[in-house]
Design an enzyme around this catalytic site. Structure first.
Site, PDB file in Angstrom:
ATOM      1  N   TYR A  31       0.863  -1.179   0.000  1.00 35.89           N
ATOM      2  CA  TYR A  31       0.000   0.000   0.000  1.00 35.89           C
ATOM      3  C   TYR A  31       0.898   1.227   0.000  1.00 35.89           C
ATOM      4  CZ  TYR A  31      -3.986  -2.978   1.360  1.00 35.89           C
ATOM      5  OH  TYR A  31      -4.961  -3.940   1.414  1.00 35.89           O
TER       6      TYR A  31
ATOM      7  N   PHE B 168     -13.906  -4.184   0.369  1.00 39.93           N
ATOM      8  CA  PHE B 168     -14.909  -3.529  -0.471  1.00 39.93           C
ATOM      9  C   PHE B 168     -16.327  -3.699   0.089  1.00 39.93           C
ATOM     10  CE2 PHE B 168     -11.998  -4.298  -4.381  1.00 39.93           C
ATOM     11  CZ  PHE B 168     -11.226  -3.213  -4.014  1.00 39.93           C
ATOM     12  N   PRO B 169     -16.551  -3.500   1.391  1.00 38.17           N
ATOM     13  CA  PRO B 169     -17.910  -3.643   1.921  1.00 38.17           C
ATOM     14  C   PRO B 169     -18.868  -2.579   1.392  1.00 38.17           C
ATOM     15  CG  PRO B 169     -16.488  -2.636   3.547  1.00 38.17           C
ATOM     16  CD  PRO B 169     -15.592  -3.087   2.416  1.00 38.17           C
ATOM     17  N   LEU B 170     -18.325  -1.511   0.836  1.00 34.78           N
ATOM     18  CA  LEU B 170     -19.157  -0.465   0.223  1.00 34.78           C
ATOM     19  C   LEU B 170     -19.088  -0.527  -1.298  1.00 34.78           C
ATOM     20  CD1 LEU B 170     -18.314   2.555   2.565  1.00 34.78           C
ATOM     21  CD2 LEU B 170     -20.207   0.945   2.723  1.00 34.78           C
ATOM     22  N   GLY B 171     -18.580  -1.621  -1.832  1.00 38.66           N
ATOM     23  CA  GLY B 171     -18.371  -1.722  -3.264  1.00 38.66           C
ATOM     24  C   GLY B 171     -16.934  -1.369  -3.600  1.00 38.66           C
TER      25      GLY B 171
END
Length: 288
Positions: free
Chosen positions: A60, A213-216
């Site tokens: 990252y 990606f729990p929100l997309g």
């Protein structure tokens, strides 16, 4: 619908809402943050608010997220679980590349330890890359050698737990024949439940499931999660943001789900951590 506040991450018990460091580096998870001081403030505020699980990776930035974590929080609180990921790298053009050889995994574990300035990590996830960049096919020979490297690192005390990321159910079944698994990180959200078979096995074996990606996806323009009409309706009814409702839905999927929502904003951080207190009616939580 109530849910437990904590769940084991291997041998360590953590709160079910932690923090993901992926958004701390610059655009595309590459280079320095837009606002260095704000990134430091986000990390320190997270710990002030009780976060005891931070997810990161050497690639990252690369190195940027780990260096920010060290600058902001070292010496670390005794209860802080630092979890990293190996199996990938970045080139000078910010491309995401696999680094799947067992020697790559060992090198990257050691590099994570150096940049975070710790002797041992709570867990390290092996991020599996398939032929198409995903994990639909299992190269059992390679995967067995990768597991050997992870098991050796644990035996030497470099990591407390072995995690897996972007895997199929078959990967998990093979791994469990060889060793204990502390956690699994796969994409999972209201609109993408392709990892349900993996989650089901994690539930069965009492393994922490950490959805990314729990929100997309952060890398696509259209967001089917936050644009879901039910999300907007319930957010209005409860006086919350759509993101909070989507995160609360994910948290309610199963008691072994650990959230690691990321942000570079203190205000968004506080919103994300507040989802632990949201009570969704049972009929709503299971009907979307």
């Amino acid at each position: 619908m109530s849910h437990p506040e904590t769940f084991p991450l291997g041998a360590i018990t953590v709160r079910r809402v932690g923090f993901g460091a992926m958004q701390l580096p610059g655009p595309g998870v590459f280079g320095p943050p837009r606002d260095h001081d704000q990134a430091i403030s986000v990390l320190r505020r997270a710990v002030e608010l009780g976060v005891d699980h931070i997810d990161t990776a050497q690639f990252y930035g690369p190195k940027v997220a780990n260096e920010l974590i060290r600058e902001a929080l070292h010496p670390y609180p005794d209860n802080l679980a630092l979890v990293s990921k190996v199996g990938g790298t970045r080139d000078d053009q910010a491309n995401w590349l696999p680094a799947q050889d067992p020697d790559d995994l060992r090198r990257d574990i050691e590099e994570n330890l150096r940049t975070l300035d710790v002797d041992r990590l709570a867990a390290v996830n092996l991020r599996v890359f398939g032929e198409d960049g995903g994990s639909t096919k299992v190269d059992r020979g390679l995967f067995e050698r990768q597991l050997d490297a992870m098991i050796a690192a644990r035996a030497e005390g470099l990591i407390a737990g072995i995690g897996l990321s972007s895997i199929s159910r078959e990967h998990l079944e093979i791994a469990l024949e060889r060793t204990e698994i502390a956690c699994v990180q796969n994409a999972y959200n209201l609109a993408d439940r392709t990892s349900q078979p993996v989650l089901d096995l994690c539930i069965e074996r009492n393994i922490a499931f950490v959805p990314f990606f729990p929100l997309g996806s952060a890398f696509v323009a259209d967001n089917p999660v936050l644009g879901n009409p039910a999300i907007g309706r319930v957010a209005a009814e409860l006086g919350r943001t759509p993101a909070q409702i989507a995160l609360a839905w994910t948290l309610n999927v199963a008691p072994n789900v650990l959230l690691i929502p990321g942000t570079s904003s203190v205000a968004h951080l506080e919103d994300n951590l507040a989802v632990a207190d949201i009570e969704l009616p049972t009929d709503l939580a299971i009907s979307w």
